[in-house]
Design a protein around this motif. Sequence first.
Motif, PDB file in Angstrom:
ATOM      1  N   ARG A 139       0.929  -1.282  -0.092  1.00 27.51           N
ATOM      2  CA  ARG A 139       0.351   0.005   0.052  1.00 27.51           C
ATOM      3  C   ARG A 139       0.694   0.909   0.040  1.00 27.51           C
ATOM      4  O   ARG A 139       0.709   2.039   0.419  1.00 27.51           O
ATOM      5  CB  ARG A 139      -0.741  -0.328   1.197  1.00 27.51           C
ATOM      6  CG  ARG A 139      -1.962  -1.105   0.804  1.00 27.51           C
ATOM      7  CD  ARG A 139      -2.844  -0.824   2.032  1.00 27.51           C
ATOM      8  NE  ARG A 139      -3.960  -1.810   2.381  1.00 27.51           N
ATOM      9  CZ  ARG A 139      -5.148  -1.888   1.679  1.00 27.51           C
ATOM     10  NH1 ARG A 139      -5.630  -1.080   0.927  1.00 27.51           N
ATOM     11  NH2 ARG A 139      -5.864  -3.204   1.662  1.00 27.51           N
ATOM     12  N   GLY A 140       1.824   1.338  -0.677  1.00 22.63           N
ATOM     13  CA  GLY A 140       2.593   2.793  -1.048  1.00 22.63           C
ATOM     14  C   GLY A 140       3.392   2.358   0.110  1.00 22.63           C
ATOM     15  O   GLY A 140       4.192   3.718   0.442  1.00 22.63           O
ATOM     16  N   ARG A 141       4.561   1.646   1.097  1.00 22.69           N
ATOM     17  CA  ARG A 141       4.807   1.620   1.993  1.00 22.69           C
ATOM     18  C   ARG A 141       6.131   0.433   1.813  1.00 22.69           C
ATOM     19  O   ARG A 141       5.207  -1.085   1.524  1.00 22.69           O
ATOM     20  CB  ARG A 141       4.305   1.741   3.410  1.00 22.69           C
ATOM     21  CG  ARG A 141       3.481   2.408   3.881  1.00 22.69           C
ATOM     22  CD  ARG A 141       2.737   2.318   5.043  1.00 22.69           C
ATOM     23  NE  ARG A 141       1.824   0.966   5.408  1.00 22.69           N
ATOM     24  CZ  ARG A 141       0.944   0.969   5.479  1.00 22.69           C
ATOM     25  NH1 ARG A 141       0.398   1.795   4.590  1.00 22.69           N
ATOM     26  NH2 ARG A 141       0.597  -0.476   5.686  1.00 22.69           N
ATOM     27  N   ALA A 142       7.399   1.029   2.079  1.00 27.57           N
ATOM     28  CA  ALA A 142       8.269  -0.063   1.913  1.00 27.57           C
ATOM     29  C   ALA A 142       8.721  -1.005   3.167  1.00 27.57           C
ATOM     30  O   ALA A 142       7.903  -0.822   4.620  1.00 27.57           O
ATOM     31  CB  ALA A 142       8.969   0.607   2.236  1.00 27.57           C
ATOM     32  N   MET A 143       8.879  -1.922   2.892  1.00 22.87           N
ATOM     33  CA  MET A 143       8.227  -3.587   3.998  1.00 22.87           C
ATOM     34  C   MET A 143      10.133  -4.316   3.887  1.00 22.87           C
ATOM     35  O   MET A 143      10.751  -5.063   3.542  1.00 22.87           O
ATOM     36  CB  MET A 143       8.178  -4.468   3.837  1.00 22.87           C
ATOM     37  CG  MET A 143       6.052  -3.821   3.347  1.00 22.87           C
ATOM     38  SD  MET A 143       5.443  -3.891   4.330  1.00 22.87           S
ATOM     39  CE  MET A 143       5.282  -5.135   5.487  1.00 22.87           C
ATOM     40  N   PRO A 144      11.340  -3.263   4.502  1.00 23.26           N
ATOM     41  CA  PRO A 144      12.275  -3.234   5.119  1.00 23.26           C
ATOM     42  C   PRO A 144      11.899  -5.017   5.398  1.00 23.26           C
ATOM     43  O   PRO A 144      13.643  -5.498   4.958  1.00 23.26           O
ATOM     44  CB  PRO A 144      12.887  -2.622   5.712  1.00 23.26           C
ATOM     45  CG  PRO A 144      12.068  -1.933   6.441  1.00 23.26           C
ATOM     46  CD  PRO A 144      10.931  -2.053   5.565  1.00 23.26           C
ATOM     47  N   ASP A 145      11.421  -5.253   6.032  1.00 22.35           N
ATOM     48  CA  ASP A 145      12.182  -6.862   6.799  1.00 22.35           C
ATOM     49  C   ASP A 145      11.236  -7.795   5.892  1.00 22.35           C
ATOM     50  O   ASP A 145      11.736  -9.007   6.320  1.00 22.35           O
ATOM     51  CB  ASP A 145      11.005  -6.950   7.977  1.00 22.35           C
ATOM     52  CG  ASP A 145      11.736  -5.715   8.814  1.00 22.35           C
ATOM     53  OD1 ASP A 145      12.626  -5.606   8.929  1.00 22.35           O
ATOM     54  OD2 ASP A 145      10.753  -5.366   9.895  1.00 22.35           O
ATOM     55  N   ALA A 146      11.038  -7.698   4.707  1.00 18.80           N
ATOM     56  CA  ALA A 146      10.763  -8.964   3.948  1.00 18.80           C
ATOM     57  C   ALA A 146      11.788  -9.730   3.209  1.00 18.80           C
ATOM     58  O   ALA A 146      13.063  -8.936   3.058  1.00 18.80           O
ATOM     59  CB  ALA A 146       9.846  -8.434   2.597  1.00 18.80           C
ATOM     60  N   PRO A 147      11.564 -10.970   3.352  1.00 19.68           N
ATOM     61  CA  PRO A 147      12.874 -11.187   2.724  1.00 19.68           C
ATOM     62  C   PRO A 147      12.879 -11.585   1.092  1.00 19.68           C
ATOM     63  O   PRO A 147      12.310 -10.854   1.095  1.00 19.68           O
ATOM     64  CB  PRO A 147      12.418 -13.579   3.048  1.00 19.68           C
ATOM     65  CG  PRO A 147      10.528 -13.302   2.763  1.00 19.68           C
ATOM     66  CD  PRO A 147      10.149 -11.916   3.370  1.00 19.68           C
ATOM     67  N   PRO A 148      14.243 -11.539   0.551  1.00 19.32           N
ATOM     68  CA  PRO A 148      14.746 -11.383  -0.869  1.00 19.32           C
ATOM     69  C   PRO A 148      13.726 -12.138  -1.575  1.00 19.32           C
ATOM     70  O   PRO A 148      13.394 -13.052  -1.080  1.00 19.32           O
ATOM     71  CB  PRO A 148      15.980 -12.065  -0.477  1.00 19.32           C
ATOM     72  CG  PRO A 148      16.006 -12.235   0.816  1.00 19.32           C
ATOM     73  CD  PRO A 148      15.337 -12.379   1.626  1.00 19.32           C
ATOM     74  N   LEU A 149      13.166 -11.707  -2.437  1.00 20.67           N
ATOM     75  CA  LEU A 149      12.625 -12.387  -3.381  1.00 20.67           C
ATOM     76  C   LEU A 149      13.217 -13.928  -4.153  1.00 20.67           C
ATOM     77  O   LEU A 149      14.350 -13.724  -4.462  1.00 20.67           O
ATOM     78  CB  LEU A 149      12.472 -11.197  -4.361  1.00 20.67           C
ATOM     79  CG  LEU A 149      11.584 -12.078  -5.908  1.00 20.67           C
ATOM     80  CD1 LEU A 149      10.056 -12.259  -5.479  1.00 20.67           C
ATOM     81  CD2 LEU A 149      10.868 -10.453  -6.989  1.00 20.67           C
ATOM     82  N   ARG A 150      12.947 -14.664  -4.192  1.00 19.99           N
ATOM     83  CA  ARG A 150      13.216 -15.642  -4.394  1.00 19.99           C
ATOM     84  C   ARG A 150      12.384 -16.872  -5.702  1.00 19.99           C
ATOM     85  O   ARG A 150      11.299 -16.893  -6.026  1.00 19.99           O
ATOM     86  CB  ARG A 150      13.247 -16.791  -3.708  1.00 19.99           C
ATOM     87  CG  ARG A 150      13.829 -16.577  -2.989  1.00 19.99           C
ATOM     88  CD  ARG A 150      14.502 -18.003  -1.978  1.00 19.99           C
ATOM     89  NE  ARG A 150      13.229 -18.754  -0.990  1.00 19.99           N
ATOM     90  CZ  ARG A 150      13.319 -20.301  -1.292  1.00 19.99           C
ATOM     91  NH1 ARG A 150      14.453 -20.757  -0.824  1.00 19.99           N
ATOM     92  NH2 ARG A 150      12.047 -20.880  -0.838  1.00 19.99           N
ATOM     93  N   ALA A 151      12.340 -16.824  -6.631  1.00 15.69           N
ATOM     94  CA  ALA A 151      11.415 -17.127  -8.445  1.00 15.69           C
ATOM     95  C   ALA A 151      10.674 -18.432  -7.316  1.00 15.69           C
ATOM     96  O   ALA A 151       9.471 -18.736  -8.028  1.00 15.69           O
ATOM     97  CB  ALA A 151      12.649 -17.988  -9.024  1.00 15.69           C
TER      98      ALA A 151
END
Length: 230
Positions: A176-188
Amino acid sequence: SFLVRARVCAWSMAVVLRLGVLVATAAVVGVLAAAIRWRTRPPMAAVEPGGAWTMDFTDPSVADDWKAVDDRIMGGSSRSRVVHADGVTSVEGELVVAGGGFASVRYGRELHLDPEVDSLLMEARGDGRLGYKLTLQTSAFPGGVSYQCLLPLSENPSVEFEQLCLPLSDFRASSRGRAMPDAPPLRAADVRTMGLMLSRYEVGGGVKADIPPGPFRLQLRGLRAVTIAR
């Protein structure tokens, strides 16, 4: 006589049995024909030999698997749609920045990418606007969180189709337009669906003020998941 009646009865039963066999055969043929039509339907997204996932946006049926998910869910009034015309698929509509600020569409089928995929290749043509993004949703971080990557399209509206390379490492998590710095790295391997968006919000959160309201159109020819780093 009794013998005549018995023969008539036996003949009638034989006719009924033959009719039953004909009806059953017709039903089987119909089911097989339907299965053949389904299996030979042009694929909207497919896995090529070697495991490469592709989406052919020149296929007219691709547009049917996308639906609008605009800022109306947040009180906005932007609108978008996916259409096929002139041999390509387009995301088009109108961006309204008051009350929301994004227009987006989402692919309705579940994705399963090869774990070794590290980039997406896209053939697209913009309209000179900034703010177009590809979004990916994952099973690792569901619940409205998306990984977003800005499409590096030309600001010249007369430029024809461009070949874009989008490394997965360039995608940033946002909600919703806000950063999520705690999100895990994107994996395919975690990717389950995707979307396309025109937004006044920066990738990873924050408002980008130089995205004006008005009509827009993003044209697409293809999208492919690949492994570049070896």
